[in-house]
Design an enzyme around this catalytic site. Sequence first.
Site, mmCIF file in Angstrom:
data_model
loop_
_atom_site.group_PDB
_atom_site.id
_atom_site.type_symbol
_atom_site.label_atom_id
_atom_site.label_comp_id
_atom_site.label_asym_id
_atom_site.label_seq_id
_atom_site.Cartn_x
_atom_site.Cartn_y
_atom_site.Cartn_z
ATOM 1 N N TYR A 162 -56.761 46.216 -28.366
ATOM 2 C CA TYR A 162 -55.275 46.062 -27.643
ATOM 3 C C TYR A 162 -54.520 44.627 -28.463
ATOM 4 O O TYR A 162 -54.295 43.708 -28.028
ATOM 5 C CB TYR A 162 -56.109 45.259 -26.361
ATOM 6 C CG TYR A 162 -57.183 45.854 -25.786
ATOM 7 C CD1 TYR A 162 -56.805 46.413 -24.598
ATOM 8 C CD2 TYR A 162 -58.677 45.366 -26.721
ATOM 9 C CE1 TYR A 162 -58.214 47.083 -23.538
ATOM 10 C CE2 TYR A 162 -59.553 46.165 -25.569
ATOM 11 C CZ TYR A 162 -59.497 47.738 -24.267
ATOM 12 O OH TYR A 162 -60.761 48.487 -23.827
ATOM 13 N N GLU B 23 -52.789 50.253 -29.731
ATOM 14 C CA GLU B 23 -52.235 49.715 -28.075
ATOM 15 C C GLU B 23 -51.754 50.429 -27.453
ATOM 16 O O GLU B 23 -51.153 51.556 -28.421
ATOM 17 C CB GLU B 23 -51.196 48.284 -28.595
ATOM 18 C CG GLU B 23 -50.187 48.356 -27.500
ATOM 19 C CD GLU B 23 -50.908 47.445 -26.247
ATOM 20 O OE1 GLU B 23 -51.449 46.333 -26.896
ATOM 21 O OE2 GLU B 23 -50.322 48.060 -25.676
ATOM 22 N N CYS C 45 -58.812 35.760 -22.024
ATOM 23 C CA CYS C 45 -58.190 35.014 -20.430
ATOM 24 C C CYS C 45 -58.306 34.815 -19.499
ATOM 25 O O CYS C 45 -57.769 34.778 -18.788
ATOM 26 C CB CYS C 45 -56.582 35.481 -20.286
ATOM 27 S SG CYS C 45 -56.315 37.194 -19.862
ATOM 28 N N ASP D 285 -58.655 42.243 -27.517
ATOM 29 C CA ASP D 285 -58.638 41.277 -26.804
ATOM 30 C C ASP D 285 -57.670 41.985 -25.473
ATOM 31 O O ASP D 285 -56.700 42.032 -25.632
ATOM 32 C CB ASP D 285 -57.045 40.548 -27.572
ATOM 33 C CG ASP D 285 -56.480 39.685 -26.741
ATOM 34 O OD1 ASP D 285 -56.897 39.238 -26.344
ATOM 35 O OD2 ASP D 285 -55.609 39.417 -27.363
HETATM 36 C C1 LIG Z 1 -54.129 40.447 -24.105
HETATM 37 S S1 LIG Z 1 -52.903 41.029 -24.580
HETATM 38 C C2 LIG Z 1 -52.678 40.982 -26.452
HETATM 39 C C3 LIG Z 1 -51.800 41.224 -26.704
HETATM 40 C C4 LIG Z 1 -52.405 41.039 -28.600
HETATM 41 N N1 LIG Z 1 -53.563 41.099 -28.823
HETATM 42 C C5 LIG Z 1 -51.781 39.439 -28.808
HETATM 43 O O1 LIG Z 1 -52.475 39.054 -29.102
HETATM 44 O O2 LIG Z 1 -50.519 39.007 -29.081
HETATM 45 C C6 LIG Z 1 -53.439 42.709 -23.847
HETATM 46 C C7 LIG Z 1 -52.865 44.140 -24.535
HETATM 47 O O3 LIG Z 1 -53.503 45.201 -24.196
HETATM 48 C C8 LIG Z 1 -53.103 46.032 -23.839
HETATM 49 N N2 LIG Z 1 -53.148 47.329 -23.445
HETATM 50 C C9 LIG Z 1 -53.574 47.182 -21.849
HETATM 51 N N3 LIG Z 1 -54.860 47.923 -21.773
HETATM 52 C C10 LIG Z 1 -55.408 49.160 -23.024
HETATM 53 C C11 LIG Z 1 -56.114 50.025 -22.911
HETATM 54 N N4 LIG Z 1 -56.833 50.504 -22.347
HETATM 55 N N5 LIG Z 1 -55.685 50.554 -24.257
HETATM 56 C C12 LIG Z 1 -54.860 49.626 -25.240
HETATM 57 N N6 LIG Z 1 -54.299 48.246 -25.105
HETATM 58 C C13 LIG Z 1 -54.395 48.389 -23.380
HETATM 59 C C14 LIG Z 1 -51.408 45.996 -23.059
HETATM 60 O O4 LIG Z 1 -50.470 46.194 -22.906
HETATM 61 C C15 LIG Z 1 -50.927 44.326 -24.071
HETATM 62 O O5 LIG Z 1 -50.942 44.627 -25.150
#
Ligand SMILES: C[S@@+](CC[C@H](N)C(=O)[O-])C[C@H]1O[C@@H](n2cnc3c(N)ncnc32)[C@H](O)[C@@H]1O
Length: 393
Positions: free
Chosen positions: A258, A279, A349, A322
């Site tokens: 993520y 991601e 979060c 994350d």
């Molecule tokens: C809370 S953000 C964290 C992003 C990064 N770690 C940061 O601190 O900037 C969660 C991220 O997970 C991605 N995401 C959501 N579901 C996902 C999945 N099933 N697999 C991979 N990425 C995912 C979203 O697009 C987003 O960019």
Amino acid sequence: MNETAPEIIENVRLEEGLNFGLTSASLPNRTLEVFGGIQGETVDIRLFAHKAGRGYAQVIKAHTPSSERVIPSCPYFGDCTGCTFQHINYIHQLQLKHRIVTAEFEKAELFGIDISPVVPSDEESGYRNHARLSIYHANLGFVNRFSRRHIQIDHCRIMNPGINKVLAGLQGKCGETRQISIRYGSNKDNYLIQPKLVKANVDIESGQKEYHDILLGHNFCISAASFFQVNNPQAEKMANLIKNHLNLSGSETLVDAYAGVGTFAVLLSPDCKRVIAIEESAAAVKDACLNISGIDNIELIQSKTEDVINQFEGQMDALILDPSRSGAHPSVLATICQNPPRNLVYVACDPSSLARDLKILLAGPFELSSVIPVDMFPQTYHVETLALLKCKL
Ligand SMILES: C[S@@+](CC[C@H](N)C(=O)[O-])C[C@H]1O[C@@H](n2cnc3c(N)ncnc32)[C@H](O)[C@@H]1O
């Protein structure tokens, strides 16, 4: 509820509520969730609304004000319900956030866990780099969560001054759209305003595809559809806390799941041999491609974490999870319980999703080193939490 004839209830005693940072009031025939109060106060309240079987009210007078109460410095407090904690001194806000995390752990039957004090934000105001505003009759503002009334906002206390400058320039001139997103890269002094305004008679450029910012000396490109942490100094502290826990020697492989635009992958890459960032969003991966240029030990995988996490052979040295508010996919948790990384960091979060997922991880091969809430969002009830785990096998 008829908004023109609000029901006033006098001398109500407020109890701990915790949902959305609200207190609660038990009346003979119903329980209300109350905005603008502090546990232990006796107050007069105005009923707002009944929503999904729940009643909401707002404090209009505190007869026995708590010693934690302060006069909100925001003139919109109460009309705008975005900042639930503006009437509470900052130290007590942090104590309440600690209580919110503890309560979610207790709900999930995770007892006896030592939760560190919440890491305070350097800035209690002016910290947010992203505003999502709604527009009504060309006026920018926020929607009251309970009454659904649109409140025009000319200056938002928690937004970065750069955002407030744009807000002032656009106020009253955005009739062509219902929503607007203003993002500001404070370390690069540049904006992303979406959507593109074609009718607004302003000399503010809009419709940018991306903007840029710097964390811990690293450049990040962030496009309109990509997530980026909203409080830069706190994001930097979080990256340092993660680095300390992972105790990286330079020989490790880190999987950053993520990964967004590559925030943690980039910031931790100097301390690892190899970083694999996962991601799903195409926009974020495109940004991450730019953000890792010149860094040769990061590989990007555009995929859902649940589709690739089972493809790693051998034990991972370190894994960061994350996920979004809903937490990690159950199959991600099952896979890492079967093939546990030596060190795991879960960044959350939403403390209730974290508690649910931790329950699974702690029933498996992991033990907690520490739980550290970080205040990314002063004046609101929101809290980011780091859970730092180790494989105990
Ligand atoms: C809370 S953000 C964290 C992003 C990064 N770690 C940061 O601190 O900037 C969660 C991220 O997970 C991605 N995401 C959501 N579901 C996902 C999945 N099933 N697999 C991979 N990425 C995912 C979203 O697009 C987003 O960019």
